[in-house]
Write a protein that holds these residues in place. Sequence first.
Motif, PDB file in Angstrom:
ATOM      1  N   VAL A   1       0.851  -1.182   0.000  1.00  0.00           N
ATOM      2  CA  VAL A   1       0.000   0.000   0.000  1.00  0.00           C
ATOM      3  C   VAL A   1       0.887   1.231   0.000  1.00  0.00           C
ATOM      4  CG1 VAL A   1      -1.789   1.239   1.262  1.00  0.00           C
ATOM      5  CG2 VAL A   1      -1.786  -1.257   1.238  1.00  0.00           C
ATOM      6  N   PHE A   2       0.749   2.043  -1.060  1.00  0.00           N
ATOM      7  CA  PHE A   2       1.635   3.196  -1.215  1.00  0.00           C
ATOM      8  C   PHE A   2       1.511   4.166  -0.048  1.00  0.00           C
ATOM      9  CE2 PHE A   2       3.029   7.227  -3.086  1.00  0.00           C
ATOM     10  CZ  PHE A   2       4.279   6.833  -3.499  1.00  0.00           C
ATOM     11  N   GLY A   3       0.351   4.313   0.507  1.00  0.00           N
ATOM     12  CA  GLY A   3       0.168   5.248   1.595  1.00  0.00           C
ATOM     13  C   GLY A   3       0.359   4.638   2.967  1.00  0.00           C
TER      14      GLY A   3
ATOM     15  N   PRO B   1       6.954  11.372   2.749  1.00  0.00           N
ATOM     16  CA  PRO B   1       6.005  12.312   3.351  1.00  0.00           C
ATOM     17  C   PRO B   1       5.742  13.471   2.378  1.00  0.00           C
ATOM     18  CG  PRO B   1       7.770  11.787   4.890  1.00  0.00           C
ATOM     19  CD  PRO B   1       8.165  11.226   3.558  1.00  0.00           C
ATOM     20  N   ALA B   2       4.552  14.014   2.416  1.00  0.00           N
ATOM     21  CA  ALA B   2       4.151  15.070   1.478  1.00  0.00           C
ATOM     22  C   ALA B   2       5.104  16.262   1.495  1.00  0.00           C
ATOM     23  CB  ALA B   2       2.729  15.519   1.788  1.00  0.00           C
ATOM     24  N   GLU B   3       5.559  16.650   2.681  1.00  0.00           N
ATOM     25  CA  GLU B   3       6.446  17.822   2.750  1.00  0.00           C
ATOM     26  C   GLU B   3       7.805  17.546   2.098  1.00  0.00           C
ATOM     27  OE1 GLU B   3       6.706  15.831   6.877  1.00  0.00           O
ATOM     28  OE2 GLU B   3       5.171  16.220   5.387  1.00  0.00           O
ATOM     29  N   ASP B   4       8.252  16.283   2.120  1.00  0.00           N
ATOM     30  CA  ASP B   4       9.506  15.935   1.454  1.00  0.00           C
ATOM     31  C   ASP B   4       9.303  15.845  -0.056  1.00  0.00           C
ATOM     32  OD1 ASP B   4      10.484  15.847   3.996  1.00  0.00           O
ATOM     33  OD2 ASP B   4      10.985  13.724   3.992  1.00  0.00           O
ATOM     34  N   ARG B   5       8.186  15.264  -0.475  1.00  0.00           N
ATOM     35  CA  ARG B   5       7.899  15.178  -1.911  1.00  0.00           C
ATOM     36  C   ARG B   5       7.785  16.581  -2.510  1.00  0.00           C
ATOM     37  NH1 ARG B   5       7.345  11.290  -5.141  1.00  0.00           N
ATOM     38  NH2 ARG B   5       6.926   9.699  -3.585  1.00  0.00           N
ATOM     39  N   ALA B   6       7.312  17.541  -1.727  1.00  0.00           N
ATOM     40  CA  ALA B   6       7.178  18.920  -2.210  1.00  0.00           C
ATOM     41  C   ALA B   6       8.539  19.547  -2.529  1.00  0.00           C
ATOM     42  CB  ALA B   6       6.428  19.764  -1.181  1.00  0.00           C
TER      43      ALA B   6
ATOM     44  N   VAL C   1      15.504  14.411   2.439  1.00  0.00           N
ATOM     45  CA  VAL C   1      14.207  13.811   2.133  1.00  0.00           C
ATOM     46  C   VAL C   1      14.165  12.414   2.727  1.00  0.00           C
ATOM     47  CG1 VAL C   1      13.779  15.130   0.018  1.00  0.00           C
ATOM     48  CG2 VAL C   1      14.922  12.927  -0.128  1.00  0.00           C
ATOM     49  N   ARG C   2      12.975  12.020   3.152  1.00  0.00           N
ATOM     50  CA  ARG C   2      12.774  10.674   3.684  1.00  0.00           C
ATOM     51  C   ARG C   2      12.138   9.817   2.598  1.00  0.00           C
ATOM     52  NH1 ARG C   2       9.399  12.975   8.484  1.00  0.00           N
ATOM     53  NH2 ARG C   2       9.045  14.439   6.789  1.00  0.00           N
ATOM     54  N   VAL C   3      12.657   8.592   2.456  1.00  0.00           N
ATOM     55  CA  VAL C   3      12.149   7.687   1.427  1.00  0.00           C
ATOM     56  C   VAL C   3      11.962   6.286   1.992  1.00  0.00           C
ATOM     57  CG1 VAL C   3      13.182   8.972  -0.497  1.00  0.00           C
ATOM     58  CG2 VAL C   3      14.447   7.096   0.553  1.00  0.00           C
TER      59      VAL C   3
END
Length: 132
Positions: free
Chosen positions: A18-20, A79-84, A101-103
């Motif tokens: 699950v991606f999320g 996390p959304a803030e890292d993807r941004a 960034v966290r991955v």
Amino acid sequence: MILYRLLFLLFVLPATPVFGQSVDWSNAETVTITLSSFEFAPETIEIEHGRPYRLVFVNRSSGGHNFVAREFFRTAQMPAEDRARLDRGRIELDGGERAEVRVFVAEPGRYDVHCSHFMHSVFGMTGDLVVR
């Protein structure tokens, strides 16, 4: 057609990560990637699938560089803030700048990385990111 969709939902989706899904970032291992005049260090970045990581990018030069890994970032959970922080699969760094960034990558794979600034990859700013 409905039968195929139902079979997909019953058998394929449960086997797919699950991606999320929730990731415990507090245990993330830190990997530092140094960008300098025409090189990445390490040139081959190795991480394990199924584990969280903090990728810390440090630009040691006075000029700008970037880290482009479109396919890797596309498949990574972040996390959304890292993807941004990403712009079309790349992280841009001014001279002396640092970014993190966290991955989390669920599946093994090998990804090409490079700096897209003019002539930087020609002069050696390329590498691999290996997810074991």
